[in-house]
Write a protein that holds these residues in place. Structure first.
Motif, PDB file in Angstrom:
ATOM      1  N   ARG A  89       6.404   5.964   7.495  1.00 38.24           N
ATOM      2  CA  ARG A  89       5.247   5.053   7.579  1.00 38.24           C
ATOM      3  C   ARG A  89       3.997   5.732   7.020  1.00 38.24           C
ATOM      4  O   ARG A  89       3.224   5.131   6.279  1.00 38.24           O
ATOM      5  CB  ARG A  89       5.033   4.609   9.031  1.00 38.24           C
ATOM      6  CG  ARG A  89       3.902   3.645   9.201  1.00 38.24           C
ATOM      7  CD  ARG A  89       4.274   2.266   8.673  1.00 38.24           C
ATOM      8  NE  ARG A  89       3.161   1.370   8.904  1.00 38.24           N
ATOM      9  CZ  ARG A  89       2.686   0.537   7.996  1.00 38.24           C
ATOM     10  NH1 ARG A  89       3.256   0.436   6.830  1.00 38.24           N
ATOM     11  NH2 ARG A  89       1.661  -0.229   8.252  1.00 38.24           N
ATOM     12  N   GLY A  90       3.804   7.005   7.370  1.00 38.93           N
ATOM     13  CA  GLY A  90       2.664   7.749   6.859  1.00 38.93           C
ATOM     14  C   GLY A  90       2.679   7.825   5.343  1.00 38.93           C
ATOM     15  O   GLY A  90       1.642   7.658   4.693  1.00 38.93           O
ATOM     16  N   ASN A  91       3.850   8.047   4.765  1.00 37.79           N
ATOM     17  CA  ASN A  91       3.977   8.089   3.308  1.00 37.79           C
ATOM     18  C   ASN A  91       3.616   6.745   2.682  1.00 37.79           C
ATOM     19  O   ASN A  91       2.945   6.686   1.658  1.00 37.79           O
ATOM     20  CB  ASN A  91       5.384   8.507   2.893  1.00 37.79           C
ATOM     21  CG  ASN A  91       5.608   9.987   3.043  1.00 37.79           C
ATOM     22  OD1 ASN A  91       4.702  10.786   2.820  1.00 37.79           O
ATOM     23  ND2 ASN A  91       6.807  10.359   3.421  1.00 37.79           N
ATOM     24  N   GLN A  92       4.074   5.669   3.301  1.00 39.63           N
ATOM     25  CA  GLN A  92       3.754   4.330   2.799  1.00 39.63           C
ATOM     26  C   GLN A  92       2.244   4.095   2.842  1.00 39.63           C
ATOM     27  O   GLN A  92       1.658   3.578   1.893  1.00 39.63           O
ATOM     28  CB  GLN A  92       4.468   3.263   3.627  1.00 39.63           C
ATOM     29  CG  GLN A  92       5.966   3.261   3.466  1.00 39.63           C
ATOM     30  CD  GLN A  92       6.675   2.383   4.507  1.00 39.63           C
ATOM     31  OE1 GLN A  92       6.112   2.050   5.553  1.00 39.63           O
ATOM     32  NE2 GLN A  92       7.925   2.042   4.222  1.00 39.63           N
TER      33      GLN A  92
ATOM     34  N   GLU B  57      -5.041   5.730   8.606  1.00 40.67           N
ATOM     35  CA  GLU B  57      -3.800   5.314   9.252  1.00 40.67           C
ATOM     36  C   GLU B  57      -2.666   6.278   8.930  1.00 40.67           C
ATOM     37  O   GLU B  57      -1.815   6.554   9.779  1.00 40.67           O
ATOM     38  CB  GLU B  57      -3.423   3.899   8.817  1.00 40.67           C
ATOM     39  CG  GLU B  57      -4.384   2.832   9.318  1.00 40.67           C
ATOM     40  CD  GLU B  57      -4.047   1.467   8.761  1.00 40.67           C
ATOM     41  OE1 GLU B  57      -2.928   0.982   9.036  1.00 40.67           O
ATOM     42  OE2 GLU B  57      -4.893   0.900   8.044  1.00 40.67           O
ATOM     43  N   ALA B  58      -2.659   6.800   7.706  1.00 41.51           N
ATOM     44  CA  ALA B  58      -1.645   7.782   7.318  1.00 41.51           C
ATOM     45  C   ALA B  58      -1.785   9.049   8.153  1.00 41.51           C
ATOM     46  O   ALA B  58      -0.787   9.584   8.646  1.00 41.51           O
ATOM     47  CB  ALA B  58      -1.764   8.106   5.831  1.00 41.51           C
ATOM     48  N   VAL B  59      -3.013   9.513   8.331  1.00 44.85           N
ATOM     49  CA  VAL B  59      -3.256  10.701   9.157  1.00 44.85           C
ATOM     50  C   VAL B  59      -2.709  10.480  10.556  1.00 44.85           C
ATOM     51  O   VAL B  59      -2.029  11.350  11.116  1.00 44.85           O
ATOM     52  CB  VAL B  59      -4.762  11.051   9.192  1.00 44.85           C
ATOM     53  CG1 VAL B  59      -5.077  12.046  10.287  1.00 44.85           C
ATOM     54  CG2 VAL B  59      -5.217  11.583   7.839  1.00 44.85           C
ATOM     55  N   ASP B  60      -2.982   9.323  11.116  1.00 47.81           N
ATOM     56  CA  ASP B  60      -2.486   9.010  12.459  1.00 47.81           C
ATOM     57  C   ASP B  60      -0.959   9.036  12.505  1.00 47.81           C
ATOM     58  O   ASP B  60      -0.365   9.606  13.422  1.00 47.81           O
ATOM     59  CB  ASP B  60      -3.017   7.638  12.889  1.00 47.81           C
ATOM     60  CG  ASP B  60      -2.632   7.298  14.317  1.00 47.81           C
ATOM     61  OD1 ASP B  60      -2.911   8.104  15.223  1.00 47.81           O
ATOM     62  OD2 ASP B  60      -2.035   6.217  14.516  1.00 47.81           O
ATOM     63  N   ALA B  61      -0.322   8.453  11.509  1.00 45.31           N
ATOM     64  CA  ALA B  61       1.147   8.420  11.471  1.00 45.31           C
ATOM     65  C   ALA B  61       1.719   9.825  11.342  1.00 45.31           C
ATOM     66  O   ALA B  61       2.692  10.174  12.019  1.00 45.31           O
ATOM     67  CB  ALA B  61       1.623   7.533  10.323  1.00 45.31           C
TER      68      ALA B  61
ATOM     69  N   TRP C 107       7.362  19.295   6.554  1.00 44.00           N
ATOM     70  CA  TRP C 107       6.930  18.252   5.630  1.00 44.00           C
ATOM     71  C   TRP C 107       5.857  17.342   6.226  1.00 44.00           C
ATOM     72  O   TRP C 107       4.965  16.883   5.510  1.00 44.00           O
ATOM     73  CB  TRP C 107       8.136  17.446   5.157  1.00 44.00           C
ATOM     74  CG  TRP C 107       7.886  16.802   3.835  1.00 44.00           C
ATOM     75  CD1 TRP C 107       7.843  15.473   3.573  1.00 44.00           C
ATOM     76  CD2 TRP C 107       7.632  17.461   2.581  1.00 44.00           C
ATOM     77  NE1 TRP C 107       7.587  15.255   2.241  1.00 44.00           N
ATOM     78  CE2 TRP C 107       7.441  16.467   1.612  1.00 44.00           C
ATOM     79  CE3 TRP C 107       7.527  18.787   2.196  1.00 44.00           C
ATOM     80  CZ2 TRP C 107       7.162  16.754   0.284  1.00 44.00           C
ATOM     81  CZ3 TRP C 107       7.258  19.074   0.865  1.00 44.00           C
ATOM     82  CH2 TRP C 107       7.073  18.062  -0.065  1.00 44.00           C
ATOM     83  N   SER C 108       5.890  17.116   7.521  1.00 44.83           N
ATOM     84  CA  SER C 108       4.855  16.291   8.164  1.00 44.83           C
ATOM     85  C   SER C 108       3.487  16.951   8.055  1.00 44.83           C
ATOM     86  O   SER C 108       2.479  16.284   7.818  1.00 44.83           O
ATOM     87  CB  SER C 108       5.203  16.047   9.632  1.00 44.83           C
ATOM     88  OG  SER C 108       6.413  15.331   9.738  1.00 44.83           O
ATOM     89  N   TYR C 109       3.445  18.269   8.225  1.00 42.21           N
ATOM     90  CA  TYR C 109       2.186  18.996   8.090  1.00 42.21           C
ATOM     91  C   TYR C 109       1.684  18.947   6.645  1.00 42.21           C
ATOM     92  O   TYR C 109       0.481  18.795   6.400  1.00 42.21           O
ATOM     93  CB  TYR C 109       2.340  20.457   8.518  1.00 42.21           C
ATOM     94  CG  TYR C 109       2.550  20.626   9.996  1.00 42.21           C
ATOM     95  CD1 TYR C 109       1.467  20.667  10.867  1.00 42.21           C
ATOM     96  CD2 TYR C 109       3.825  20.752  10.529  1.00 42.21           C
ATOM     97  CE1 TYR C 109       1.653  20.836  12.230  1.00 42.21           C
ATOM     98  CE2 TYR C 109       4.022  20.917  11.893  1.00 42.21           C
ATOM     99  CZ  TYR C 109       2.930  20.960  12.734  1.00 42.21           C
ATOM    100  OH  TYR C 109       3.113  21.120  14.084  1.00 42.21           O
TER     101      TYR C 109
END
Length: 71
Positions: A7-10, A19-23, A36-38
């Motif tokens: 979702r963050g990538n999208q 919103e990406a930062v939050d995801a 990879w999330s970091y």
């Protein structure tokens, strides 16, 4: 169900940076050892101009996976 990382990538691709930062932060909370999330969090923070926070996220990604430092 879509993972927080996906979702963050999208959201990042769509320019929805906050919103990406939050995801990505939710993804990190669930899987704190997945580099990879970091890394992706760092990208989103960098695009927002939060350079120090981005640097910390990139450093954590590199700490978890030193091969990232070779890119």
């Amino acid at each position: 169900m879509v993972s927080h990382l996906v979702r963050g990538n999208q959201l990042l691709r769509s320019g929805k940076l906050e919103e990406a930062v939050d995801a990505f932060r939710k993804a990190i909370a669930l899987h704190p050892h997945f580099h990879w999330s970091y890394y992706k969090l760092g990208q989103a923070l960098e695009k927002l101009g939060h350079m120090e926070e981005a640097r910390v996220a990139y450093q954590k990604a590199t700490d978890l996976n030193p091969s990232l430092d070779k890119f």
